[in-house]
Design an enzyme around this catalytic site. Structure first.
Site, short mmCIF file in Angstrom:
data_model
loop_
_atom_site.label_atom_id
_atom_site.label_comp_id
_atom_site.label_asym_id
_atom_site.label_seq_id
_atom_site.Cartn_x
_atom_site.Cartn_y
_atom_site.Cartn_z
N HIS A 13 0.65 -1.08 -0.12
CA HIS A 13 0.08 -0.01 -0.11
C HIS A 13 0.80 1.32 0.03
CE1 HIS A 13 -0.17 -0.69 4.61
NE2 HIS A 13 0.83 -0.13 4.32
N ASN A 14 0.32 2.09 -0.71
CA ASN A 14 0.67 3.77 -0.86
C ASN A 14 2.38 3.71 -1.40
OD1 ASN A 14 -0.98 3.73 1.78
ND2 ASN A 14 -1.08 5.71 0.67
#
Length: 354
Positions: free
Chosen positions: A243-244
């Site tokens: 994620h991210n």
């Protein structure tokens, strides 16, 4: 290839130069070591040069600077980069293949989805609410496109791809079978009880234009905001992007790369197989990382590193040579320690005598 071309026609298309018979015709491709009549092959790696003198292929693409050491019976076409020229020809052949269109009756397409007539939707594909798909896309059988997904023109989604809700995929992308786009990131809060509390992942994944994603690769949605794959990125099979993460334009990764959360990978980077990147670090533009390297801190732009933990390639090479000699070095150190001890004892005896 299925369509015949002469050496001269191919050379004209590639802006190359024919050396040999310009009228020889080919209708298929072959590897240089398995070449046979009526095929075209290429020589890009010098390790394969010895095959060019015996290959039965009718045409061989070679680099402009190639100088044969003996006679080549095949017709050669000189080009600036033989591998790139081969890619151009393969792309040309791919374009001649018929494109599927229409929607299979067994597919599910939400009434609120926008799917142009120029698209292909295969058997048992699922297209959710408020999905927007661009012109000339292909959604192959058993693909799942979740609610509120946007897909640009000319993108191909192969069988069993899963695109979770709210993700954005650009134009002219290719996503291979089994890839998962937008699953929850690995976010859990460790509680005093020893249990883990799930952190909701409310962001999405944004994939820009001209990206190719290999089979069974997973790109997790962001906790907040977006996990971003920039224009022109090429991802091999079995890659994990957490994620991210942000991956810069035109970066390429080989199989089994793993990238931990919130890491930024620059533009034009090259990552070998099984590279592991720690979380919350920045990989500078045009960094090259050798296979199985482990990166736990930032790298400057243009770095070339390998090893785990990673180090500059020249340092790793010198260290590798030393590692092979460690048993001998250990024996030498032991011998020297014994000699030093003997010398100390002799000195002590002389001192006592005086």
């Amino acid at each position: 290839m299925k369509i015949e071309f002469t050496a001269q026609q191919i050379a004209d298309y590639l802006n190359g130069t024919v050396v040999g018979n310009p009228a020889v015709r080919v209708s298929d491709f072959s590897k240089i070591e398995e070449g046979h009549a009526n095929t075209i092959t290429f020589l890009a790696n010098p390790k394969y040069e010895h095959y060019i003198y015996d290959t039965e292929a009718s045409i061989v693409l070679v680099n402009n600077d190639f100088t044969p050491s003996s006679k080549v019976k095949a017709t050669m076409i000189r080009v600036p980069d033989a591998y790139s020229a081969l890619a151009q020809l393969l792309g040309l052949v791919e374009q001649t293949k018929p494109k599927k269109t229409g929607c299979d009756p067994s597919a599910f397409v939400s009434a609120s989805a926008s799917v142009p007539d120029s698209c292909y939707t295969g058997a048992f594909a699922y297209i959710g609410d408020n999905v927007t798909i661009g012109e000339s896309c292909a959604i192959y059988p058993f693909a799942y496109i979740g609610d509120n997904v946007t897909i640009g023109d000319g993108t191909t989604i192969y069988p069993h791809v899963t695109v979770y809700s709210g993700c954005v995929i650009g134009s002219n992308c290719i996503i291979h079978a089994g890839a998962v786009i937008g699953a929850d990131g690995f976010g859990f809060a460790h509680q005093e009880t020893g249990e883990y509390s799930k952190i909701a992942q409310i962001g999405n994944v944004v994939i820009e234009d001209d990206v190719e994603i290999g089979a069974n690769t997973a790109i997790d949605r962001a906790v907040m905001g977006s996990t971003v794959i920039r224009k022109g990125v090429k991802l091999d099979n079995l890659i994990q992007i957490a994620h991210n993460v942000e991956v810069g334009a035109n970066t390429a990764m080989a199989a089994q790369v793993g990238i931990a959360g919130s890491t930024k990978v620059g533009a034009g980077c090259q990552l070998g197989g099984q590279v592991g990147l720690g979380g919350h670090i920045t990989i500078g533009d045009n960094t090259k990382i050798g296979a199985q390297a482990g990166i736990i801190s930032n790298t400057a732009a243009g770095s070339q590193v390998i090893g785990s933990p990673a180090m500059p390639i020249p340092t790793f090479m010198r260290a590798s040579i030393i590692i092979k000699k460690l048993p001998e070095i250990y024996q030498t150190i032991n011998r020297l320690e014994k000699e030093i001890d003997e010398l100390k004892k002799e000195k002590l005896c002389r001192d006592k005598q005086h």
